[in-house]
Scaffold this active site. Structure first.
Site, PDB file in Angstrom:
ATOM      1  N   GLY A  65       0.784  -1.207  -0.092  1.00 43.04           N
ATOM      2  CA  GLY A  65      -0.037  -0.055  -0.117  1.00 43.04           C
ATOM      3  C   GLY A  65       1.031   1.399   0.091  1.00 43.04           C
ATOM      4  N   GLY A 114      -0.229  -4.722   0.324  1.00 41.92           N
ATOM      5  CA  GLY A 114      -1.467  -4.153  -0.445  1.00 41.92           C
ATOM      6  C   GLY A 114      -1.557  -4.985  -1.716  1.00 41.92           C
ATOM      7  N   GLU A 137       5.363  -6.688   7.282  1.00 42.74           N
ATOM      8  CA  GLU A 137       5.081  -5.529   7.939  1.00 42.74           C
ATOM      9  C   GLU A 137       5.692  -5.471   9.313  1.00 42.74           C
ATOM     10  OE1 GLU A 137       2.162  -6.420   4.663  1.00 42.74           O
ATOM     11  OE2 GLU A 137       3.224  -7.715   6.117  1.00 42.74           O
ATOM     12  N   ASP A 145      -1.585  -7.818   7.229  1.00 35.49           N
ATOM     13  CA  ASP A 145      -3.132  -7.488   7.049  1.00 35.49           C
ATOM     14  C   ASP A 145      -3.448  -7.942   5.570  1.00 35.49           C
ATOM     15  OD1 ASP A 145      -2.055  -5.319   5.694  1.00 35.49           O
ATOM     16  OD2 ASP A 145      -3.623  -3.701   6.176  1.00 35.49           O
TER      17      ASP A 145
END
Length: 351
Positions: A65, A114, A137, A145
């Site tokens: 992301g 992402g 992450e 996530d």
């Protein structure tokens, strides 16, 4: 609309192109909203029988992301605006997961964060020669996530735990064997493959005609050690097992020492959150996993480590994050549980 993501109809296929090659196709908020709207339209369009997702450039499918934009919003105290990104991104991941038509991601290059979210939940994930998958992450004070709470514990053995706690990259062979990719196809054939996917022949038949054996990668070669050493329910126990292995005379000793050293550079809080995700997610359905991730991110963006991790890795690039809490011992079970606690009126709404 934005030129950062392109949509076209070609034959029976709706084609998506991630189009930020200079930014490694990092997924922006506008790209999330645009893809969601287009998938909603294509799902109900009888002329579109499959969706194919591709990416511009040779280095990355999508490296994640737009973390820098989210960092800037959070540092400016605009947490609500930052949170809206995930409030829109996670329902997109859920839409892809339940999409009623074949959803084919052609992945050549890096797929992280992402970028994983817009590919791994699709029905078909095609790995090209440059494929590299990772969920790194914990190294920036964040957590795995985009549905990782669902897909990591469903990887064979303890591969998902290893992936979450180390951020190590899975190559094309490892990804195919771990279920992250469904097909291995040479990058040079992607153009012809895309042409085949725009016709009326079934997606499965087209992919089968192009697919080649996965082979074995370096992570799968360590599968026995990973399954043996990453079974603990506490990060401290996993590190202790790695340290014992490192002190032995086994063939895995050097690897265990390096793996332990890698983990000890990560955010202690992120490590504990990630392990809790993998252990809890194994028992949850997909929607419960996504709601849990939104609960976690709602707390993480109010904390310290995400901003410190992004500063150290992306902004200042000194790679010397100062985590708070600084040690695993300082991260209590109550603090981990707090991140999973219900949000009340602020819970995530899924399609």
């Amino acid at each position: 609309m934005t030129n950062d993501i392109l949509f076209e109809r070609r034959g029976a296929a709706g084609i998506v192109t991630l189009n930020r090659p200079k930014a490694l196709n990092a997924v922006t908020h506008d790209m999330v909203r645009g893809l969601r709207a287009q998938l909603d339209a294509w799902e109900s369009d009888p002329a579109i029988t499959r969706v194919v997702v591709t990416a511009a450039g040779e280095r990355a499918f999508s490296a994640g992301g737009d973390i820098r934009a989210l960092y800037d919003l959070g540092k400016a105290g605009r947490h609500g605006e930052a949170l809206q990104f995930w409030r829109d991104e996670y329902p997109l991941n859920a839409l892809i997961k339940r999409f009623r038509k074949p959803y084919v991601a052609l992945i050549d290059g890096i797929a992280m964060g992402g970028g994983v979210g817009v590919s791994v939940h699709g029905s078909h994930r095609v790995a090209g020669d440059g494929y590299q998958f990772a969920m790194p992450e914990v190294g920036i004070g964040f957590f795995p996530d985009v549905g990782a709470t669902w897909f990591l514990p469903r990887m064979p053995g303890e591969l998902g735990t290893y992936c979450a706690l180390t951020g190590e990259r899975f190559d094309i062979a490892d990804a195919c064997n771990a279920g992250l990719a469904t097909h291995r196809i040479p990058s040079a054939r992607f153009g012809t493959l895309l042409d085949g996917l725009t016709g009326m022949v079934s997606v499965d038949a087209v992919l089968a005609a192009f697919s080649m054996p996965a082979g074995e990668g370096p992570i799968m070669a360590r599968r026995g050690a990973i399954d043996r050493l990453f079974t603990g329910d506490r990060v401290e126990d996993i590190l202790a097992a790695l340290e014992r292995e490192a002190a032995s005379a086994s063939a895995d000793a050097e690897w265990a020492a390096k793996t332990s050293a890698t983990m000890q550079t990560k955010s202690p809080l992120s490590l504990k959150l990630a392990l809790a995700q993998v252990r809890r997610g194994k028992m949850w359905d997909f929607e419960t996993c996504m709601r849990a991730e939104f609960r976690i991110v709602s707390r993480v963006i109010q904390g310290h480590d995400f901003y410190e991790g992004v500063r150290a890795v992306i902004v200042d690039k000194d790679n010397k994050p100062r985590w708070q809490p600084a040690t695993l011992a300082d991260v209590s079970e109550a603090e981990v549980a707090r991140h999973f606690a219900p949000l009340g009126a602020g819970e995530l709404v899924l399609p």
